[in-house]
Design a protein around this motif. Sequence first.
Motif, short mmCIF file in Angstrom:
data_model
loop_
_atom_site.label_atom_id
_atom_site.label_comp_id
_atom_site.label_asym_id
_atom_site.label_seq_id
_atom_site.Cartn_x
_atom_site.Cartn_y
_atom_site.Cartn_z
N LEU A 130 14.25 17.93 -20.34
CA LEU A 130 13.15 16.98 -20.24
C LEU A 130 12.77 16.40 -21.59
CD1 LEU A 130 10.88 18.72 -17.57
CD2 LEU A 130 12.35 16.71 -17.27
N GLY A 131 12.92 17.18 -22.65
CA GLY A 131 12.67 16.64 -23.99
C GLY A 131 13.60 15.48 -24.30
N VAL A 132 14.88 15.66 -23.98
CA VAL A 132 15.86 14.59 -24.20
C VAL A 132 15.59 13.42 -23.26
CG1 VAL A 132 18.32 14.01 -24.07
CG2 VAL A 132 17.60 16.22 -25.02
N PHE A 133 15.32 13.72 -21.99
CA PHE A 133 15.07 12.68 -21.00
C PHE A 133 13.88 11.81 -21.38
CE2 PHE A 133 12.59 11.44 -17.24
CZ PHE A 133 13.49 10.60 -16.60
N LEU A 134 12.78 12.44 -21.78
CA LEU A 134 11.60 11.67 -22.13
C LEU A 134 11.78 10.90 -23.43
CD1 LEU A 134 8.77 14.13 -21.06
CD2 LEU A 134 9.46 11.99 -19.95
N THR A 135 12.61 11.40 -24.33
CA THR A 135 12.94 10.62 -25.53
C THR A 135 13.57 9.30 -25.12
OG1 THR A 135 13.30 12.63 -26.84
CG2 THR A 135 14.26 10.59 -27.66
N ARG A 136 14.52 9.37 -24.20
CA ARG A 136 15.20 8.16 -23.73
C ARG A 136 14.23 7.26 -22.94
NH1 ARG A 136 19.23 6.18 -26.00
NH2 ARG A 136 20.05 5.28 -24.06
N LEU A 137 13.48 7.86 -22.04
CA LEU A 137 12.56 7.07 -21.22
C LEU A 137 11.54 6.31 -22.07
CD1 LEU A 137 11.37 6.26 -18.46
CD2 LEU A 137 9.98 8.36 -18.57
N HIS A 138 10.97 7.01 -23.04
CA HIS A 138 9.90 6.41 -23.85
C HIS A 138 10.41 5.41 -24.88
CE1 HIS A 138 7.23 10.15 -22.87
NE2 HIS A 138 7.35 9.31 -21.84
N THR A 139 11.73 5.33 -25.03
CA THR A 139 12.31 4.33 -25.93
C THR A 139 13.03 3.22 -25.16
OG1 THR A 139 14.29 5.72 -26.22
CG2 THR A 139 12.55 5.91 -27.89
N CYS B 88 1.49 15.80 -17.35
CA CYS B 88 2.01 16.32 -16.08
C CYS B 88 2.84 17.58 -16.31
CB CYS B 88 2.82 15.24 -15.38
SG CYS B 88 1.83 13.86 -14.77
N LEU B 89 3.58 17.62 -17.41
CA LEU B 89 4.35 18.83 -17.72
C LEU B 89 3.42 19.98 -18.11
CD1 LEU B 89 7.42 17.36 -19.64
CD2 LEU B 89 7.13 17.78 -17.19
N TYR B 90 2.32 19.66 -18.76
CA TYR B 90 1.31 20.66 -19.10
C TYR B 90 0.83 21.37 -17.83
CZ TYR B 90 -2.46 22.37 -22.23
OH TYR B 90 -3.30 23.14 -23.00
N THR B 91 0.69 20.62 -16.74
CA THR B 91 0.20 21.20 -15.49
C THR B 91 1.20 22.16 -14.87
OG1 THR B 91 1.07 19.46 -14.02
CG2 THR B 91 -1.10 19.09 -15.01
N TRP B 92 2.45 22.08 -15.29
CA TRP B 92 3.51 22.89 -14.67
C TRP B 92 3.48 24.32 -15.21
CZ3 TRP B 92 9.35 21.08 -14.48
CH2 TRP B 92 10.02 21.80 -13.48
N TYR B 93 3.65 24.46 -16.53
CA TYR B 93 3.71 25.80 -17.12
C TYR B 93 2.80 25.98 -18.33
CZ TYR B 93 7.87 26.65 -14.24
OH TYR B 93 8.74 26.81 -13.18
N GLY B 94 1.93 25.03 -18.61
CA GLY B 94 0.96 25.21 -19.66
C GLY B 94 1.38 24.70 -21.03
N LYS B 95 0.52 24.96 -22.02
CA LYS B 95 0.68 24.41 -23.37
C LYS B 95 1.92 24.90 -24.08
CE LYS B 95 -1.62 24.20 -27.88
NZ LYS B 95 -2.82 24.62 -28.66
N ARG C 172 -3.60 17.62 -22.88
CA ARG C 172 -4.44 18.60 -22.20
C ARG C 172 -5.55 17.90 -21.43
NH1 ARG C 172 -9.12 22.47 -24.56
NH2 ARG C 172 -9.40 23.76 -22.69
N TYR C 173 -6.20 16.92 -22.05
CA TYR C 173 -7.30 16.21 -21.40
C TYR C 173 -6.79 15.47 -20.16
CZ TYR C 173 -11.62 13.54 -20.98
OH TYR C 173 -12.80 13.00 -20.53
N LEU C 174 -5.69 14.77 -20.30
CA LEU C 174 -5.13 14.04 -19.17
C LEU C 174 -4.64 15.00 -18.09
CD1 LEU C 174 -3.18 11.27 -21.13
CD2 LEU C 174 -5.17 10.92 -19.64
N ALA C 175 -4.12 16.16 -18.48
CA ALA C 175 -3.70 17.17 -17.50
C ALA C 175 -4.89 17.62 -16.66
CB ALA C 175 -3.07 18.36 -18.21
N THR C 176 -6.03 17.79 -17.30
CA THR C 176 -7.24 18.16 -16.58
C THR C 176 -7.62 17.09 -15.56
OG1 THR C 176 -8.03 19.27 -18.58
CG2 THR C 176 -9.65 18.85 -16.85
#
Length: 295
Positions: free
Chosen positions: A121-130, A229-236, A259-263
């Motif tokens: 997901l780290g690699v995937f989001l790097t690509r998505l966000h660019t 959204c990933l924060y909500t899965w397994y935490g910080k 964290r705020y958006l996860a809340t």
Amino acid sequence: MYREESLTAKRARAIIIAAFPEFRGARMELLDEGWDFQVFEVDAGWLFRFPKREASVAKLNMERKLLSGLGEWVSLPVPSYEYFFESHESSIRPFAGYRKLPGTGGDTSKMVDRHRVAQQLGVFLTRLHTYPVDKAREASVPEARDLVAHWRDKSHEQMRRLNGLNVNLGLLRRYLENDTPVSFQGSPSLVHNDLWAEHILIDTCSGGVSGVIDWGDAVIGDPAIDFACLYTWYGKSWLENVLAHYRGKLDAEVISRSRYLATCVAIHCITLGRDLGRAQWVEAGYAALEYVLAT
């Protein structure tokens, strides 16, 4: 123009066969239903998405256009629509279908390899966000400049409906009111905007990610919403593992915004789950609040 309604499996079958006769004789069943779409599975190999309201039609059209170019850019499989029906002479709403991606949702999978998934997901989001924002705009992806303000206001409205849950509402209210982070000031990116675990498919053998689905809420905005959204899965701590494999630009406040958006999205998940009778959404939202309030 398009009424808000849900289809029976019998009606969906008739519509699909009328538009695409090659599916005559295929087995069809309702697989899932959310706020925007009903999803019907056809012969265990295809998924057809039917919008439930006019705004959902626009989301489907955006999703099809976006994924047609995004699939070759990102590092993980995403849906590739091969069927689309639209008729201005019919009362039937536009609908579309794609080959079902393998795997089960991360919210129910018992096979999640957390370290491997974090890396993927780290690699995937790097690509998505660019992904080039201009291409996203060409696909009619909407802009969402201040997601913190948007979700803060929505959460204040939805807080009134959390009574009856085992949540420290006083602590939650104080956090939302007193710890609002500074809004994102960087350049906006294409974001999935609904990256809950159920939209991350997990391979039943390897425990790794086999696909990312449900792109109808994609926007151009703050990358922190995907981290939230990933924060909500397994935490910080697990999110920090994801970010260790992320190569995009990160500002100093990304964790606090996540964290705020996860809340906020957890509160939304609870209230929407109650509205639609989806107990698993309520449970997921409640579990997410436990993560963020324990931090």
